[in-house]
Motif scaffolding. Structure first.
Motif, PDB file in Angstrom:
ATOM      1  N   TYR A  35       0.860  -0.946  -0.149  1.00 40.49           N
ATOM      2  CA  TYR A  35      -0.140  -0.173   0.145  1.00 40.49           C
ATOM      3  C   TYR A  35       0.714   1.441   0.171  1.00 40.49           C
ATOM      4  O   TYR A  35       2.035   1.260   1.137  1.00 40.49           O
ATOM      5  CB  TYR A  35      -0.578  -0.056   0.899  1.00 40.49           C
ATOM      6  N   LEU A  36       0.478   2.228  -0.944  1.00 46.22           N
ATOM      7  CA  LEU A  36       1.452   3.204  -0.810  1.00 46.22           C
ATOM      8  C   LEU A  36       0.589   4.012  -0.071  1.00 46.22           C
ATOM      9  O   LEU A  36      -0.425   4.361  -0.422  1.00 46.22           O
ATOM     10  CB  LEU A  36       1.433   3.937  -1.810  1.00 46.22           C
ATOM     11  N   VAL A  37       1.499   5.343   1.189  1.00 44.61           N
ATOM     12  CA  VAL A  37       0.160   6.219   1.836  1.00 44.61           C
ATOM     13  C   VAL A  37       1.583   7.672   1.577  1.00 44.61           C
ATOM     14  O   VAL A  37       2.378   7.938   1.021  1.00 44.61           O
ATOM     15  CB  VAL A  37       0.478   5.096   3.249  1.00 44.61           C
ATOM     16  N   GLY A  38       0.507   8.158   2.319  1.00 43.21           N
ATOM     17  CA  GLY A  38       1.323   9.626   2.363  1.00 43.21           C
ATOM     18  C   GLY A  38       1.426  10.295   1.784  1.00 43.21           C
ATOM     19  O   GLY A  38       0.109  10.548   0.340  1.00 43.21           O
ATOM     20  N   ASP A  83       5.169  -1.430  17.391  1.00 46.86           N
ATOM     21  CA  ASP A  83       4.386  -2.720  17.899  1.00 46.86           C
ATOM     22  C   ASP A  83       3.672  -3.424  16.574  1.00 46.86           C
ATOM     23  O   ASP A  83       4.026  -4.792  16.601  1.00 46.86           O
ATOM     24  CB  ASP A  83       2.751  -2.412  18.323  1.00 46.86           C
ATOM     25  N   TRP A  84       3.150  -2.781  15.047  1.00 42.90           N
ATOM     26  CA  TRP A  84       2.811  -3.476  14.287  1.00 42.90           C
ATOM     27  C   TRP A  84       3.721  -3.279  12.472  1.00 42.90           C
ATOM     28  O   TRP A  84       3.802  -3.872  12.017  1.00 42.90           O
ATOM     29  CB  TRP A  84       1.550  -3.671  13.810  1.00 42.90           C
ATOM     30  N   ALA A 115      -3.057  -4.392  10.580  1.00 40.08           N
ATOM     31  CA  ALA A 115      -2.169  -2.993   9.926  1.00 40.08           C
ATOM     32  C   ALA A 115      -3.223  -2.202   8.453  1.00 40.08           C
ATOM     33  O   ALA A 115      -3.154  -1.035   8.340  1.00 40.08           O
ATOM     34  CB  ALA A 115      -1.462  -3.434   8.802  1.00 40.08           C
ATOM     35  N   ARG A 116      -4.261  -3.285   8.117  1.00 36.43           N
ATOM     36  CA  ARG A 116      -5.160  -2.016   7.384  1.00 36.43           C
ATOM     37  C   ARG A 116      -5.943  -1.524   8.234  1.00 36.43           C
ATOM     38  O   ARG A 116      -6.400  -0.290   6.944  1.00 36.43           O
ATOM     39  CB  ARG A 116      -6.149  -3.651   6.832  1.00 36.43           C
ATOM     40  N   GLU A 121      -7.221   4.475   9.927  1.00 34.89           N
ATOM     41  CA  GLU A 121      -8.152   4.892  11.042  1.00 34.89           C
ATOM     42  C   GLU A 121      -6.873   6.039  11.125  1.00 34.89           C
ATOM     43  O   GLU A 121      -7.403   6.968  11.579  1.00 34.89           O
ATOM     44  CB  GLU A 121      -7.489   4.233  11.652  1.00 34.89           C
ATOM     45  N   LEU A 122      -6.180   6.135  10.815  1.00 37.08           N
ATOM     46  CA  LEU A 122      -5.274   7.569  10.604  1.00 37.08           C
ATOM     47  C   LEU A 122      -4.755   8.313   9.520  1.00 37.08           C
ATOM     48  O   LEU A 122      -3.972   9.389   8.955  1.00 37.08           O
ATOM     49  CB  LEU A 122      -3.289   6.476  10.864  1.00 37.08           C
TER      50      LEU A 122
END
Length: 130
Positions: A35-38, A83-84, A115-116, A121-122
């Motif tokens: 997953y590309l994020v940010g 943690d993850w 993680a998903r 959530e973030l």
């Protein structure tokens, strides 16, 4: 340390396509999901006015689900974990004459569902590449 002002690239669509192509070239078959994020998914990718933590511009953030024994040898562990996930440097690419680094958050075994959910959530705006 506060991040310096970022100058957003005007060619976001072109940059986004280059990032996707680059990231996909770094994925080994054992990567089950990526997953590309940010900033590369929110249209805020650019360069910093001054260097920030050895970055001259936005880093490329990728969340990857891959068995630990299949992590590519050229991904360098950056001695950072939560943690993850564990953080790896997965390479770099030059965009608009600035070097941008690929930071890979490798999801720890058993934490895939978390993680998903956490990415959503973030509000990381996850874009599934694989």
């Amino acid at each position: 340390m506060t991040k310096p002002k970022k100058i957003i690239y005007s060619n976001q669509e072109e940059v986004h396509q280059r990032i996707i192509k680059f990231v996909k070239s770094q994925l080994v078959p054992e990567v089950k999901e990526a997953y590309l994020v940010g900033s590369s998914t929110t249209g805020e990718f650019g360069k910093y006015e001054t260097s920030y933590r050895n970055h001259d511009g936005s880093d490329i953030d990728l969340v990857a689900i891959v068995p630990e024994d299949s992590i590519p040898k050229d991904w360098k562990f950056l001695n950072t974990e939560r943690d993850w996930w564990k953080l790896y440097r997965g390479g770099k690419i030059q965009i608009n004459n600035i070097l941008h680094k690929l930071d890979v958050l490798v999801v720890k075994q058993g934490m895939e569902d978390f993680a998903r959910k956490r990415m959503k959530e973030l509000n990381w705006n996850p874009e599934k590449l694989k």
